[in-house]
Design an enzyme around this catalytic site. Sequence first.
Site, short mmCIF file in Angstrom:
data_model
loop_
_atom_site.label_atom_id
_atom_site.label_comp_id
_atom_site.label_asym_id
_atom_site.label_seq_id
_atom_site.Cartn_x
_atom_site.Cartn_y
_atom_site.Cartn_z
N SER A 85 0.86 -1.19 0.00
CA SER A 85 0.00 0.00 0.00
C SER A 85 0.89 1.24 0.00
O SER A 85 1.71 1.39 -0.90
CB SER A 85 -0.96 -0.03 1.20
OG SER A 85 -1.87 1.05 1.13
N MET B 29 -0.07 1.01 5.08
CA MET B 29 -0.82 1.31 6.28
C MET B 29 -1.94 0.30 6.47
O MET B 29 -2.56 -0.14 5.51
CB MET B 29 -1.41 2.72 6.18
CG MET B 29 -2.09 3.21 7.44
SD MET B 29 -0.90 3.46 8.78
CE MET B 29 -1.99 4.01 10.09
#
Length: 369
Positions: A181, A300
Amino acid sequence: MTKRISVVVVDDSALVRSLLTQIINAQPDMVCTGAASDPLVAREMIRELNPDVITLDVEMPRMDGLEFLSRLMRLRPMPVIMVSTLTEQGADVTFRALEMGAVDYVAKPRIGVSSGLNELAGDIVDKIRVAACAQVRRLVAAPSAVAAASNHHTPPGATSTAPQTAMPRLSTEKMICIGASTGGTEAIREVLIKMPADAPAIVITQHMPPGFTTSFAARLDSLCRIRVSEAQNGQRLLPGHAYVAPGGLHLRIDRSGSNYVAVVEDSEPVNRHRPSVEVLFRSAARVLGPNALGIMLTGMGADGAQAMREMKDAGSYNYVQDEATCVVFGMPKMAIQAGAAHEILPLSQIAPAVLSRLHNTPSGVRHRI
């Protein structure tokens, strides 16, 4: 009282500056301390206000966003979120910005800016919170094209000067599954450019909106010896190729007879994400079992952590990026806590470790779990 995250907004549009200021100030944990119409104004504002995070437009007068970002990351590195248009050209510029050290980006619509940004408000403030705790590094020099020249796949009729690594026959059965991500676009590039042309098939889920993954895959394809493309539904997954989950769609692996194939689907978000690493990794656990090698990179949240544990339980061998080299140590940390990791490695060591395992040879000192 906890210190609020201070943000400076840099955008030549008065409307965008106003909207972003309102969105930021509506949050109890952050405040917009300044809004600049161009980088030269922003430079003085940053010196005076010392913000925690900057949002930076790409197209601006007097100095474009990329030039300003390059100077900023060389002289005063800090968390930056790029605000770019949702276009192919905007995507290309965004990836250059991420290469220079921007933490993340927001894709603003070309029309309906007011309603579009308000719809993205939750995403914007989440990215600001992540950026505020991200690890940023000084840009030593402008990204070089040397790596691209030495690592790209060889055009038809040309002779490759890049070293080729012969994979064992298992490469037709083995498959590498990557999840990432925030910070992942550069981390994925770091892994893929080290893969030889005959590497096992690689499937990738990177959290990314529609409109950006086509440019992302094309950029990787121009840099790597393997071929890189967006995954297509029903496509056979072949050695020497990497397949990126299309933005806004899930990617999973299935079998069709003796072949592995990609399944691309528009089903409900998982862990608030589409594409979701959880979807890819869970399919790898079910379909690939011990033929999978899992890689969890910077990002995250916890997307994919439990599914990576399922991969491990099904016989996969898993690598997780270490905290020191992550932009955000969220997804890797959760994968470690879930007991999903066999090895925790610096980003630069992940590809060599994977190739070493495929050859069944030692690859140096590693942090084994």
